[in-house]
Design a protein around this motif. Sequence first.
Motif, PDB file in Angstrom:
ATOM      1  N   SER A 168       0.746 -26.735 -20.260  1.00 33.65           N
ATOM      2  CA  SER A 168      -0.659 -26.795 -20.699  1.00 33.65           C
ATOM      3  C   SER A 168      -1.538 -27.485 -19.656  1.00 33.65           C
ATOM      4  O   SER A 168      -1.315 -28.663 -19.339  1.00 33.65           O
ATOM      5  N   GLN A 169      -2.522 -26.745 -19.169  1.00 34.65           N
ATOM      6  CA  GLN A 169      -3.475 -27.334 -18.206  1.00 34.65           C
ATOM      7  C   GLN A 169      -4.264 -28.488 -18.840  1.00 34.65           C
ATOM      8  O   GLN A 169      -4.430 -29.539 -18.208  1.00 34.65           O
ATOM      9  N   PRO A 170      -4.741 -28.359 -20.105  1.00 31.77           N
ATOM     10  CA  PRO A 170      -5.452 -29.501 -20.713  1.00 31.77           C
ATOM     11  C   PRO A 170      -4.579 -30.766 -20.773  1.00 31.77           C
ATOM     12  O   PRO A 170      -5.082 -31.866 -20.569  1.00 31.77           O
ATOM     13  N   CYS A 171      -3.270 -30.613 -21.045  1.00 31.78           N
ATOM     14  CA  CYS A 171      -2.376 -31.786 -21.083  1.00 31.78           C
ATOM     15  C   CYS A 171      -2.239 -32.377 -19.679  1.00 31.78           C
ATOM     16  O   CYS A 171      -2.266 -33.612 -19.499  1.00 31.78           O
ATOM     17  N   ARG A 172      -2.093 -31.493 -18.683  1.00 28.69           N
ATOM     18  CA  ARG A 172      -1.972 -31.958 -17.283  1.00 28.69           C
ATOM     19  C   ARG A 172      -3.224 -32.737 -16.880  1.00 28.69           C
ATOM     20  O   ARG A 172      -3.152 -33.830 -16.297  1.00 28.69           O
ATOM     21  N   ASP A 173      -4.377 -32.173 -17.250  1.00 31.25           N
ATOM     22  CA  ASP A 173      -5.647 -32.842 -16.910  1.00 31.25           C
ATOM     23  C   ASP A 173      -5.744 -34.200 -17.613  1.00 31.25           C
ATOM     24  O   ASP A 173      -6.198 -35.186 -17.022  1.00 31.25           O
ATOM     25  N   ALA A 174      -5.309 -34.247 -18.897  1.00 34.98           N
ATOM     26  CA  ALA A 174      -5.381 -35.503 -19.655  1.00 34.98           C
ATOM     27  C   ALA A 174      -4.484 -36.573 -19.029  1.00 34.98           C
ATOM     28  O   ALA A 174      -4.860 -37.743 -18.931  1.00 34.98           O
ATOM     29  N   ILE A 175      -3.294 -36.159 -18.584  1.00 31.67           N
ATOM     30  CA  ILE A 175      -2.377 -37.123 -17.948  1.00 31.67           C
ATOM     31  C   ILE A 175      -3.013 -37.668 -16.666  1.00 31.67           C
ATOM     32  O   ILE A 175      -3.027 -38.879 -16.417  1.00 31.67           O
ATOM     33  N   LEU A 176      -3.553 -36.751 -15.840  1.00 35.71           N
ATOM     34  CA  LEU A 176      -4.161 -37.170 -14.561  1.00 35.71           C
ATOM     35  C   LEU A 176      -5.382 -38.064 -14.789  1.00 35.71           C
ATOM     36  O   LEU A 176      -5.569 -39.069 -14.097  1.00 35.71           O
ATOM     37  N   SER A 177      -6.203 -37.694 -15.798  1.00 33.70           N
ATOM     38  CA  SER A 177      -7.429 -38.477 -16.027  1.00 33.70           C
ATOM     39  C   SER A 177      -7.130 -39.876 -16.548  1.00 33.70           C
ATOM     40  O   SER A 177      -7.984 -40.753 -16.504  1.00 33.70           O
ATOM     41  N   HIS A 178      -5.898 -40.069 -17.078  1.00 30.72           N
ATOM     42  CA  HIS A 178      -5.512 -41.405 -17.547  1.00 30.72           C
ATOM     43  C   HIS A 178      -4.537 -42.066 -16.568  1.00 30.72           C
ATOM     44  O   HIS A 178      -3.588 -42.741 -16.979  1.00 30.72           O
ATOM     45  N   HIS A 179      -4.768 -41.834 -15.279  1.00 26.83           N
ATOM     46  CA  HIS A 179      -4.000 -42.484 -14.193  1.00 26.83           C
ATOM     47  C   HIS A 179      -2.517 -42.147 -14.251  1.00 26.83           C
ATOM     48  O   HIS A 179      -1.670 -42.966 -13.870  1.00 26.83           O
ATOM     49  N   GLY A 180      -2.193 -40.918 -14.683  1.00 24.01           N
ATOM     50  CA  GLY A 180      -0.790 -40.507 -14.786  1.00 24.01           C
ATOM     51  C   GLY A 180      -0.055 -40.586 -13.470  1.00 24.01           C
ATOM     52  O   GLY A 180       1.107 -40.996 -13.426  1.00 24.01           O
ATOM     53  N   GLY A 181      -0.740 -40.197 -12.386  1.00 22.85           N
ATOM     54  CA  GLY A 181      -0.100 -40.242 -11.062  1.00 22.85           C
ATOM     55  C   GLY A 181       0.334 -41.654 -10.704  1.00 22.85           C
ATOM     56  O   GLY A 181       1.433 -41.871 -10.172  1.00 22.85           O
TER      57      GLY A 181
END
Length: 707
Positions: free
Chosen positions: A676-689
């Motif tokens: 899921s792209q929305p899940c990927r974006d949510a992880i990245l936007s919350h400093h997932g990296g």
Amino acid sequence: AMASDPADGHSTLKRCLGVLRDARNDSEQFAALLLVTKVVKAGELDAKTRRQIFDAIGFTFPNRLLTSRQPPAGCPEHTFQALGLTLLACFCTDPELAAHSQILNKIPTFNDILVSPCNPDSTSMIDDVYQCLGAVMATTRGPRELVTKGTVSALCQAYLNGSYGSDRALTLLLGLLAIAEARCWQRDAPHLLAVLSKLSSDFLKTEDMTKFELCEVLPHFIPQSPPLTQDSQGCKCLHRLYKGLANILASKLSQSQRDPALKLAACLMQACGSEWIPAGSAGSKFLALLVNLACVEVRLTLEEPDPLEVEGKKEVVTACYILIEMGIQECLREEKPLLEEMQKVQLMRIMEEAFGAVIFYLRQVKQEELQDPFIFASVRILGAWMAEETSSLKQEICELLPFLVHYAKKLFKEGSPAASLPQPELLSIEGSGLPQDALRFLLPGFCHLTAEDRPRDILISEGAPALLCEYFLHQWEVLTSQPGSPTPLTSTEMSLQTACGIFLNLVVTAPDLIRREKTFSSLMELLLKSLPLLLPQKDHLVLAANIATLGLMMARILANSAVLQETQSAKDFFGAAIRFLSQAHTAQADPGSEGLAAAVSPAYASAWADVRELWFLGMQALAGCVPLFPCLPQAVLQARWLESLSEFLTRVAPASVDFELIAAFQGVLVELARASQPCRDAILSHHGGEWASLYGMAALEQCLSEQ
């Protein structure tokens, strides 16, 4: 003068009844009544004659006699009362009259006479009272009336006084306890304890055959609830019983002496566990001897060609089963064990031989014997052994599995409505009533066996999985029909949890069976509906964990089935499963530092030992479901799990999060980011990296860096 010939007696009776009818004053009535009671006492009257007396007299005369305080001139003090009681005793021989309210309302009078000082003139009154009480007890309403109107305490006092008729008081007490034990103990515990105290003292002191007769009487005075161990007087009684039994079992005994002793010991085990046996060398030797004797008795009896032809043998072997079940529990006990390690090893070997005999016996059972409660007791004790001891008798148990499945299926199909009745936690020596739920006692053993290839193949070929699915559906109905949320773990809930364990084994080892058997689709449907109902009830967290994990693991196998295709129940289930998995951990103050540490959430803490493994399995299963169900990423986003997980991992000290937990989170996050792209974006936007790097989540880092 009374006629000696019965025919003359009947004609005299007729005349008396005529006089009684036509009497003009009390003295004439009294004279006629005196003659009537003499006829009654003189010999056997048939039911018709007794009824004639009642029709002529009714309850009015006896009632007046019982309340008359002034005896006729020159007569003993209780003359009128004695006459009234003789008539009532006569009436009570008619069961219809014994249940009459006019008799039942005399119970307090009967009680008073029993506890009054006895003089030589009043023995016949006491005989009549016992006759009345015995007749009342034989009626439907009688026992309840006797208990509520205080007869138990009166009988206890009469027995303890040791006066005329005290042996009959004990007999009536035994009868009342057999019918209404719980009610008797609720109302009259101190009086019953006093009787038990006397009986246990006699049991310890006496050195003749009375000791063995008391072995038969004492079990009736040992209540299942409240336990005797809660009361100082009760504890003293138990210690006397222990010492008395130790004396008996240390002696050379005949069969007729050993059997009642084993039954008494089993009764004590049933009521008090092993708490009545003192800790220390003497207690451990006594317990080992008891279990040893029980195993020998089981072997000697069940290895015979016609083992249970002898009258009363089933009760003795059932008592031995209770002792062996306690032996299994004590051999497994690690905290304050009664037994030493060497005793445990020896007992396990001896118990294995006894279970060989139980299996041998069950293999001979004929189809028409399956309703015998003793078969149930034998299957049940074997279930207790299979639950704990998985390595011994493997070959023999595998050969018996077809019978066990057939037996459990037969009882379940025939007794389904009754299977919801409460089943006793321990075997009953009497084995009364038809048993229903054999599966409940076999489930733990089946759980071990489905983890191994050969027994699992036998269980599958005998149709056990379909039976277990039906059983699970039925037990779920039982659980949800119980009002409120029962706090203690009910046997129903325990059965559901163990059944989940069996299904988890089958999901892992026989996924084709899950796809093939239609009943698993019904089970899947139930799991989808039950988790959302169960999860909000905090008392059922372990069962909810089982259902969530099993449901997720089955969903991977049955992803294409209609029940999982974008249905509302599937969405509700996945939402509940995400709640269960996402709320298990929290950040809390670390006593050793200024910061926060990862911890199990307070709501999960008390059950975490039972839930932990299921939680990790559930995380793994959820990761496997993400690519198969397009609704799952959306459900994760709606639950705001990614935000709360990011906050959790950012706030806590990385060293407080163990590797297994990091791996579980990473497994789910990678699948969500891929699907899921929305899940990927949510992880990245919350400093997932950043936190992926911080926690060494290499697979997640790589996934997030891919375009």
